[in-house]
Scaffold this motif. Sequence first.
Motif, PDB file in Angstrom:
ATOM      1  N   GLY A   1       0.603  -1.259  -0.095  1.00  0.00           N
ATOM      2  CA  GLY A   1       0.425   0.237   0.029  1.00  0.00           C
ATOM      3  C   GLY A   1       0.243   1.067  -0.186  1.00  0.00           C
ATOM      4  N   VAL A   2       2.016   0.822  -0.148  1.00  0.00           N
ATOM      5  CA  VAL A   2       3.161   2.224  -0.008  1.00  0.00           C
ATOM      6  C   VAL A   2       2.610   3.527  -1.215  1.00  0.00           C
ATOM      7  CG1 VAL A   2       5.153   2.977  -0.927  1.00  0.00           C
ATOM      8  CG2 VAL A   2       4.646   1.413   1.273  1.00  0.00           C
ATOM      9  N   CYS A   3       2.608   2.547  -2.685  1.00  0.00           N
ATOM     10  CA  CYS A   3       2.733   3.398  -3.880  1.00  0.00           C
ATOM     11  C   CYS A   3       0.941   3.646  -3.652  1.00  0.00           C
ATOM     12  CB  CYS A   3       2.580   2.830  -5.204  1.00  0.00           C
ATOM     13  SG  CYS A   3       4.986   2.137  -5.318  1.00  0.00           S
ATOM     14  N   GLY A   4       0.263   3.221  -3.442  1.00  0.00           N
ATOM     15  CA  GLY A   4      -1.306   4.077  -3.725  1.00  0.00           C
ATOM     16  C   GLY A   4      -1.133   4.835  -2.247  1.00  0.00           C
ATOM     17  N   GLY A   5      -0.732   4.725  -0.986  1.00  0.00           N
ATOM     18  CA  GLY A   5      -0.740   5.711  -0.289  1.00  0.00           C
ATOM     19  C   GLY A   5       0.041   7.552  -0.695  1.00  0.00           C
ATOM     20  N   ILE A   6       0.961   6.784  -1.528  1.00  0.00           N
ATOM     21  CA  ILE A   6       1.808   8.180  -1.951  1.00  0.00           C
ATOM     22  C   ILE A   6       0.914   9.210  -2.781  1.00  0.00           C
ATOM     23  CG2 ILE A   6       4.043   9.509  -2.808  1.00  0.00           C
ATOM     24  CD1 ILE A   6       5.475   6.937  -1.698  1.00  0.00           C
ATOM     25  N   ALA A   7       0.542   7.936  -3.509  1.00  0.00           N
ATOM     26  CA  ALA A   7      -0.708   9.159  -5.141  1.00  0.00           C
ATOM     27  C   ALA A   7      -1.972   9.339  -4.382  1.00  0.00           C
ATOM     28  CB  ALA A   7      -0.607   7.346  -5.855  1.00  0.00           C
ATOM     29  N   THR A   8      -2.540   8.792  -3.325  1.00  0.00           N
ATOM     30  CA  THR A   8      -3.241   9.573  -2.772  1.00  0.00           C
ATOM     31  C   THR A   8      -2.565  10.812  -1.839  1.00  0.00           C
ATOM     32  OG1 THR A   8      -4.336   7.109  -1.924  1.00  0.00           O
ATOM     33  CG2 THR A   8      -4.912   8.944  -1.061  1.00  0.00           C
ATOM     34  N   TYR A   9      -2.064  10.850  -1.548  1.00  0.00           N
ATOM     35  CA  TYR A   9      -1.404  11.638  -0.346  1.00  0.00           C
ATOM     36  C   TYR A   9      -1.113  13.225  -1.890  1.00  0.00           C
ATOM     37  CZ  TYR A   9       1.417  14.966   2.277  1.00  0.00           C
ATOM     38  OH  TYR A   9       1.741  15.899   3.577  1.00  0.00           O
ATOM     39  N   LEU A  10      -0.500  13.169  -3.094  1.00  0.00           N
ATOM     40  CA  LEU A  10       0.105  13.400  -3.724  1.00  0.00           C
ATOM     41  C   LEU A  10      -1.176  14.258  -5.097  1.00  0.00           C
ATOM     42  CD1 LEU A  10       3.371  12.537  -3.997  1.00  0.00           C
ATOM     43  CD2 LEU A  10       2.288  14.869  -2.515  1.00  0.00           C
ATOM     44  N   GLY A  11      -2.335  12.846  -4.832  1.00  0.00           N
ATOM     45  CA  GLY A  11      -3.505  13.381  -5.553  1.00  0.00           C
ATOM     46  C   GLY A  11      -2.958  12.911  -7.394  1.00  0.00           C
ATOM     47  N   THR A  12      -2.156  12.052  -7.022  1.00  0.00           N
ATOM     48  CA  THR A  12      -2.147  11.045  -9.231  1.00  0.00           C
ATOM     49  C   THR A  12      -2.887   9.566  -8.436  1.00  0.00           C
ATOM     50  OG1 THR A  12      -0.109  10.851  -7.812  1.00  0.00           O
ATOM     51  CG2 THR A  12       0.040  13.445  -9.063  1.00  0.00           C
ATOM     52  N   ASP A  13      -1.740   9.346  -9.347  1.00  0.00           N
ATOM     53  CA  ASP A  13      -1.876   8.202  -9.991  1.00  0.00           C
ATOM     54  C   ASP A  13      -0.728   6.724  -9.836  1.00  0.00           C
ATOM     55  OD1 ASP A  13      -3.379   5.423 -11.074  1.00  0.00           O
ATOM     56  OD2 ASP A  13      -2.049   5.890 -12.942  1.00  0.00           O
ATOM     57  N   ALA A  14      -1.265   5.735  -8.385  1.00  0.00           N
ATOM     58  CA  ALA A  14      -0.439   4.732  -8.274  1.00  0.00           C
ATOM     59  C   ALA A  14       0.915   4.144  -8.953  1.00  0.00           C
ATOM     60  CB  ALA A  14      -1.439   3.818  -7.740  1.00  0.00           C
ATOM     61  N   LEU A  15       0.690   3.951 -10.553  1.00  0.00           N
ATOM     62  CA  LEU A  15       1.011   3.250 -11.261  1.00  0.00           C
ATOM     63  C   LEU A  15       2.243   3.955 -11.574  1.00  0.00           C
ATOM     64  CD1 LEU A  15       1.192   1.191 -13.571  1.00  0.00           C
ATOM     65  CD2 LEU A  15       0.619   3.024 -15.079  1.00  0.00           C
ATOM     66  N   VAL A  16       2.355   6.047 -11.646  1.00  0.00           N
ATOM     67  CA  VAL A  16       3.463   5.911 -11.820  1.00  0.00           C
ATOM     68  C   VAL A  16       4.689   6.152 -10.498  1.00  0.00           C
ATOM     69  CG1 VAL A  16       5.088   8.469 -11.698  1.00  0.00           C
ATOM     70  CG2 VAL A  16       2.102   8.091 -12.346  1.00  0.00           C
TER      71      VAL A  16
END
Length: 83
Positions: A13-28
Amino acid sequence: KFYRNPLNKSIGGVCGGIATYLGTDALVFRLLFVISLIFGGMGFWVYIIIWIAVPLAESPVQKCEMYGLPVTAENIRKFTNVK
């Protein structure tokens, strides 16, 4: 607030959490970690450290905080039965 995102996780859930926090896509962020791993970067170790240091958003209140929503009964109900 920054949490690991259990609703958008592949491993921890690390990439998903970073993406949610920054408002971007987790794939990046997944691609950045994989590219860093392939080219001998610190991606693997950074991922592990974040996985250990950042809590998982488990309760509905934490999920509201993670998405930046006010903690109201209506918003809590949105995350009550979501795993």
